[in-house]
Motif scaffolding. Structure first.
Motif, mmCIF file in Angstrom:
data_model
loop_
_atom_site.group_PDB
_atom_site.id
_atom_site.type_symbol
_atom_site.label_atom_id
_atom_site.label_comp_id
_atom_site.label_asym_id
_atom_site.label_seq_id
_atom_site.Cartn_x
_atom_site.Cartn_y
_atom_site.Cartn_z
ATOM 1 N N GLN A 1 -30.091 -81.964 42.746
ATOM 2 C CA GLN A 1 -29.496 -81.902 44.085
ATOM 3 C C GLN A 1 -30.526 -81.449 45.120
ATOM 4 N N LEU A 2 -31.389 -80.516 44.732
ATOM 5 C CA LEU A 2 -32.467 -80.077 45.627
ATOM 6 C C LEU A 2 -33.372 -81.266 45.961
ATOM 7 N N CYS A 3 -33.770 -82.012 44.944
ATOM 8 C CA CYS A 3 -34.645 -83.174 45.160
ATOM 9 C C CYS A 3 -33.963 -84.215 46.038
ATOM 10 N N LEU A 4 -32.678 -84.430 45.834
ATOM 11 C CA LEU A 4 -31.937 -85.394 46.652
ATOM 12 C C LEU A 4 -31.883 -84.947 48.112
ATOM 13 N N ARG A 5 -31.626 -83.663 48.341
ATOM 14 C CA ARG A 5 -31.614 -83.140 49.719
ATOM 15 C C ARG A 5 -32.980 -83.313 50.370
ATOM 16 N N ARG A 6 -34.044 -83.038 49.627
ATOM 17 C CA ARG A 6 -35.396 -83.180 50.175
ATOM 18 C C ARG A 6 -35.717 -84.651 50.450
ATOM 19 N N SER B 1 -41.520 -76.093 45.370
ATOM 20 C CA SER B 1 -40.217 -75.557 44.955
ATOM 21 C C SER B 1 -40.163 -75.285 43.461
ATOM 22 N N THR C 1 -29.179 -92.148 54.620
ATOM 23 C CA THR C 1 -29.378 -91.013 53.720
ATOM 24 C C THR C 1 -28.067 -90.360 53.319
ATOM 25 N N SER C 2 -27.052 -90.443 54.158
ATOM 26 C CA SER C 2 -25.787 -89.802 53.797
ATOM 27 C C SER C 2 -25.106 -90.529 52.654
ATOM 28 N N ASP D 1 -35.160 -89.040 56.757
ATOM 29 C CA ASP D 1 -34.809 -88.735 58.155
ATOM 30 C C ASP D 1 -36.057 -88.486 58.993
ATOM 31 N N ARG E 1 -33.491 -87.009 51.253
ATOM 32 C CA ARG E 1 -32.749 -87.348 52.477
ATOM 33 C C ARG E 1 -33.482 -86.833 53.717
ATOM 34 N N ARG E 2 -33.952 -85.609 53.642
ATOM 35 C CA ARG E 2 -34.660 -85.000 54.768
ATOM 36 C C ARG E 2 -35.959 -85.748 55.062
#
Length: 175
Positions: A5-10, A155, A125-126, A16, A12-13
């Motif tokens: 989940q951390l990798c997915l958030r990064r 990280s 990304t969403s 963006d 997406r960011r």
């Protein structure tokens, strides 16, 4: 799961951030658009895949036969004197206005056919999840993977190698 989940958030960011640098990542998708008899223009709000950034090709299927549509420029579209004549659409013009684009057909449809439009769409990304399959243009996978690896290394207490940092810069610059 937390690491994923951390990798997915990064990811997406990062996507963006790249969009802000005009390095938009695209997904190639086919969408369908139902046509109505007597109507020659349609908002991309009616297109099953939403608003494309660019169109690669389009075709109409009638009675099991595919008819490719000729994609024309705005100048060519404006040069058609009588856009109200009806028949099997053969010409397609896409006006990429925002927030919805407009798809134009000539001749005006004389039957309730369905058009398939293959285009390039922003990689939203969403809508990216861990199991989301992505179709990416050449070079994008390397750029995303290399740059994400550099981004998340800290990280996990890892220092990215000079080779990885170099490859990440090269792949990003290639976009």
């Amino acid at each position: 799961d937390a690491d994923a989940q951390l990798c997915l958030r990064r990811l997406r960011r990062m996507i963006d951030s790249w969009a802000n640098d005009n390095l938009t990542v695209f997904n190639t998708t086919a969408g369908t658009l139902p046509l109505t008899v007597g109507t020659n223009n349609y908002s991309t709000a009616s297109l099953s895949s939403g608003r494309p950034v660019t169109i690669q090709n389009a075709y109409l299927v009638r009675s099991g036969i595919s008819y490719p549509l000729e994609i024309v420029s705005e100048t060519e579209w404006n040069g058609i004197p009588d856009k109200s004549s009806q028949g099997l659409p053969r010409i397609f013009y896409y006006e990429p206005s925002y927030p919805n684009g407009v798809c134009y057909f000539y001749p005006t449809p004389d039957a309730a056919d369905v058009v398939t439009i293959n285009g390039r769409y922003p990689l939203l990304t969403s809508s990216i999840f861990l199991a989301t399959p992505l179709l990416l243009p050449p070079g994008y996978e390397a750029a995303l993977c290399d740059n994400l690896a550099v981004d998340i290394a800290g990280s996990f207490g890892i220092k990215p190698s000079d080779a990885l940092i170099r490859d990440a810069k090269i792949s990003r610059n290639a976009l």
